[in-house]
Design a protein around this motif. Structure first.
Motif, PDB file in Angstrom:
ATOM      1  N   SER A 171      31.650  39.017  38.633  1.00 64.93           N
ATOM      2  CA  SER A 171      32.808  38.124  38.271  1.00 64.93           C
ATOM      3  C   SER A 171      33.914  38.890  37.769  1.00 64.93           C
ATOM      4  CB  SER A 171      32.506  37.062  37.485  1.00 64.93           C
ATOM      5  OG  SER A 171      31.588  35.907  37.975  1.00 64.93           O
ATOM      6  N   HIS A 172      33.482  40.089  37.196  1.00 58.16           N
ATOM      7  CA  HIS A 172      34.452  40.915  36.460  1.00 58.16           C
ATOM      8  C   HIS A 172      35.299  41.746  37.496  1.00 58.16           C
ATOM      9  CE1 HIS A 172      31.240  43.479  37.152  1.00 58.16           C
ATOM     10  NE2 HIS A 172      31.802  44.658  37.083  1.00 58.16           N
ATOM     11  N   HIS A 173      34.966  41.454  38.797  1.00 60.96           N
ATOM     12  CA  HIS A 173      35.937  42.005  39.901  1.00 60.96           C
ATOM     13  C   HIS A 173      37.427  41.163  39.658  1.00 60.96           C
ATOM     14  CE1 HIS A 173      37.990  42.327  43.741  1.00 60.96           C
ATOM     15  NE2 HIS A 173      38.347  41.623  43.804  1.00 60.96           N
ATOM     16  N   TYR A 174      37.428  39.979  39.013  1.00 55.94           N
ATOM     17  CA  TYR A 174      38.750  39.177  38.761  1.00 55.94           C
ATOM     18  C   TYR A 174      39.092  39.452  37.306  1.00 55.94           C
ATOM     19  CZ  TYR A 174      37.810  37.454  43.577  1.00 55.94           C
ATOM     20  OH  TYR A 174      37.728  37.182  44.788  1.00 55.94           O
ATOM     21  N   PRO A 175      40.374  39.519  37.104  1.00 53.73           N
ATOM     22  CA  PRO A 175      41.613  39.242  37.821  1.00 53.73           C
ATOM     23  C   PRO A 175      41.646  40.339  38.833  1.00 53.73           C
ATOM     24  CG  PRO A 175      42.263  39.854  35.625  1.00 53.73           C
ATOM     25  CD  PRO A 175      40.706  39.478  35.425  1.00 53.73           C
ATOM     26  N   ARG A 176      42.328  40.243  39.735  1.00 53.77           N
ATOM     27  CA  ARG A 176      42.819  41.484  40.680  1.00 53.77           C
ATOM     28  C   ARG A 176      44.158  41.241  41.116  1.00 53.77           C
ATOM     29  NH1 ARG A 176      39.642  45.606  43.451  1.00 53.77           N
ATOM     30  NH2 ARG A 176      38.273  45.523  41.845  1.00 53.77           N
ATOM     31  N   TYR A 177      45.120  41.360  40.316  1.00 54.54           N
ATOM     32  CA  TYR A 177      46.818  41.201  40.417  1.00 54.54           C
ATOM     33  C   TYR A 177      47.270  41.928  41.722  1.00 54.54           C
ATOM     34  CZ  TYR A 177      46.660  38.554  36.161  1.00 54.54           C
ATOM     35  OH  TYR A 177      46.270  37.573  35.133  1.00 54.54           O
ATOM     36  N   TYR A 203      53.581  50.328  46.083  1.00 54.88           N
ATOM     37  CA  TYR A 203      52.428  49.187  45.959  1.00 54.88           C
ATOM     38  C   TYR A 203      51.110  49.891  45.983  1.00 54.88           C
ATOM     39  CZ  TYR A 203      55.508  45.962  48.183  1.00 54.88           C
ATOM     40  OH  TYR A 203      56.822  44.924  48.423  1.00 54.88           O
ATOM     41  N   PRO A 204      50.863  50.857  46.214  1.00 58.07           N
ATOM     42  CA  PRO A 204      49.556  51.715  45.929  1.00 58.07           C
ATOM     43  C   PRO A 204      49.455  51.613  44.385  1.00 58.07           C
ATOM     44  CG  PRO A 204      50.214  52.753  47.960  1.00 58.07           C
ATOM     45  CD  PRO A 204      51.345  51.871  47.295  1.00 58.07           C
ATOM     46  N   LYS A 205      50.498  52.196  43.721  1.00 60.63           N
ATOM     47  CA  LYS A 205      50.437  52.501  42.396  1.00 60.63           C
ATOM     48  C   LYS A 205      50.147  51.308  41.522  1.00 60.63           C
ATOM     49  CE  LYS A 205      52.804  56.556  40.845  1.00 60.63           C
ATOM     50  NZ  LYS A 205      54.166  56.929  40.421  1.00 60.63           N
ATOM     51  N   PHE A 206      50.896  50.262  42.112  1.00 60.74           N
ATOM     52  CA  PHE A 206      50.812  49.009  41.251  1.00 60.74           C
ATOM     53  C   PHE A 206      49.408  48.513  41.421  1.00 60.74           C
ATOM     54  CE2 PHE A 206      51.014  44.349  42.880  1.00 60.74           C
ATOM     55  CZ  PHE A 206      50.599  43.631  41.832  1.00 60.74           C
ATOM     56  N   ILE A 207      48.875  48.486  42.660  1.00 58.66           N
ATOM     57  CA  ILE A 207      47.382  47.842  42.918  1.00 58.66           C
ATOM     58  C   ILE A 207      46.429  48.727  42.207  1.00 58.66           C
ATOM     59  CG2 ILE A 207      45.642  47.887  44.669  1.00 58.66           C
ATOM     60  CD1 ILE A 207      47.506  45.520  44.692  1.00 58.66           C
ATOM     61  N   GLY A 208      46.609  50.078  42.074  1.00 55.24           N
ATOM     62  CA  GLY A 208      45.507  50.957  41.203  1.00 55.24           C
ATOM     63  C   GLY A 208      45.877  50.597  39.787  1.00 55.24           C
ATOM     64  N   ALA A 234      46.563  47.626  38.545  1.00 52.14           N
ATOM     65  CA  ALA A 234      46.002  46.312  38.360  1.00 52.14           C
ATOM     66  C   ALA A 234      44.273  46.557  38.401  1.00 52.14           C
ATOM     67  CB  ALA A 234      46.346  45.341  39.506  1.00 52.14           C
ATOM     68  N   ILE A 235      43.804  47.533  39.221  1.00 57.28           N
ATOM     69  CA  ILE A 235      42.314  47.627  38.920  1.00 57.28           C
ATOM     70  C   ILE A 235      41.782  48.278  37.875  1.00 57.28           C
ATOM     71  CG2 ILE A 235      40.422  48.521  40.325  1.00 57.28           C
ATOM     72  CD1 ILE A 235      42.063  48.032  42.620  1.00 57.28           C
ATOM     73  N   HIS A 236      42.668  49.519  37.401  1.00 59.79           N
ATOM     74  CA  HIS A 236      41.957  50.370  36.452  1.00 59.79           C
ATOM     75  C   HIS A 236      42.526  50.416  35.054  1.00 59.79           C
ATOM     76  CE1 HIS A 236      39.865  52.011  39.692  1.00 59.79           C
ATOM     77  NE2 HIS A 236      40.591  52.186  40.553  1.00 59.79           N
ATOM     78  N   PHE A 277      47.614  47.196  31.408  1.00 54.96           N
ATOM     79  CA  PHE A 277      48.550  46.683  32.413  1.00 54.96           C
ATOM     80  C   PHE A 277      48.065  45.207  32.850  1.00 54.96           C
ATOM     81  CE2 PHE A 277      49.483  46.027  36.992  1.00 54.96           C
ATOM     82  CZ  PHE A 277      50.817  45.596  36.807  1.00 54.96           C
ATOM     83  N   LEU A 278      46.794  45.256  32.496  1.00 52.28           N
ATOM     84  CA  LEU A 278      46.044  44.038  33.171  1.00 52.28           C
ATOM     85  C   LEU A 278      46.364  42.858  32.044  1.00 52.28           C
ATOM     86  CD1 LEU A 278      42.208  44.392  34.205  1.00 52.28           C
ATOM     87  CD2 LEU A 278      43.991  43.281  35.327  1.00 52.28           C
TER      88      LEU A 278
END
Ligand SMILES: [Fe+2]
Length: 299
Positions: free
Chosen positions: A146-152, A199-204, A206-208, A212-213
């Motif tokens: 469940s810790h996959h989420y959040p995935r902004y 976008y790839p930087k933003f997604i990166g 948001a995951i790591h 930022f989360l």
């Protein structure tokens, strides 16, 4: 104009990284179709008849596919599903139970096409392309990974055209929350600006990046759309699923692309996921646009 008469477009992936960022910046600088027509970046609409029909369809399919033996309220589904059905694949955040709904059946599709007709008559007053297969999500509390989420993210950051907009429909009661959060366009823009519209930087991040989360957690608002309503939102809004705390959430989401917007697009878009799906009619979108259903389905 129809799909076959449109001038070939440049594939977005042929652009340089700096041109992609420039395009993203322009996307956030202008007023979208959604804002122009609906005057907001989020909008709730009544669709009780379809919420009930979709919910009944999901309950029927669960039994017909032998996923459950007896009918239970969808909110309690987690109590009878196995851990294996509920566990998320950590990479894409999809659980096994949701994969059984990648394909539905004629009865479900008939309801979906009636819903398209309903949208055309009551909401989007022009022809539109729409997602061929609506995404059905079943999120359960206490599921593995469940810790996959959040995935902004925004769907645009996963390759979707910014000319689309999103529709999200809860099929379960709100209870302790739908486990779904969104941000306004201005807040989403302020975040993308910090990443120079990369976008790839933003997604990166948001995951790591934990810091930022927590920024995103503070800025995003929990969606509280009641069962019986649907939420439409500007595709530039950052959003995410969240872990569920006490009940199962079932929802449907889909994307809409007005023909007027599609016809003026300069680029061809392709998803970044495993399927690398093209955002064109006959691929991500149904080969027929809304008005085919408007004219062929009875009341
Ligand atoms: Fe999304």
């Amino acid at each position: 104009m129809n799909a076959s008469t449109i001038t070939p477009r440049v594939h977005l992936n042929t652009l340089s990284e700096s041109d992609k960022k420039k395009l993203a910046k322009e996307t956030y600088a202008k007023k979208s179709y959604f804002q122009d027509v609906f005057k907001h970046d989020h909008l709730e609409l009544e669709c009780q008849k379809f919420s009930l029909s979709f919910r009944n369809e999901i309950q029927r399919i669960l039994i017909e596919k032998n996923l459950v033996q007896d009918q239970v309220p969808l909110e309690n589904l987690h109590e009878i599903l196995s851990d294996e059905m509920k566990a998320y694949n950590f990479d894409d955040g999809v659980n096994k139970i949701s994969t059984y709904f990648y394909e539905t059946d004629d009865s479900f599709m008939a309801v979906y096409h009636q819903y398209i007709k309903f949208l055309r008559e009551n909401f989007i007053r022009e022809p539109f392309w729409f997602q061929k297969t609506a995404t059905i999500r079943i999120h359960c509390p206490d599921a593995k990974n469940s810790h996959h989420y959040p995935r902004y993210h925004t769907d645009i950051s996963y390759g979707h055209p910014p000319e689309e907009f999103n529709i999200w429909l809860p099929l379960t009661q709100l209870l302790t929350g739908h486990g779904f959060k969104t941000m306004s366009v201005p807040l989403s823009k302020s975040i993308l600006e910090k990443f120079d519209y990369d976008y790839p930087k933003f997604i990166g991040a948001a995951i790591h990046e934990r810091l930022f989360l927590s920024t995103c957690d503070a800025l995003a608002t929990p969606v509280s759309t009641a069962f019986g309503k649907m939420l439409a939102f500007d595709s530039r809004c950052i959003h995410t699923g969240m872990p569920l705390s006490a009940h199962t959430r079932v929802s449907i989401d889909m994307r809409i692309l007005p023909l007027s917007q599609y016809d003026r697009m300069h680029y061809e878009y392709q998803g970044l996921g495993r399927r690398k799906i093209l955002f064109t009619p006959g691929h991500c979108y149904h080969e027929q646009h809304s008005d085919y259903f408007l004219n062929t389905i009875g009341k």
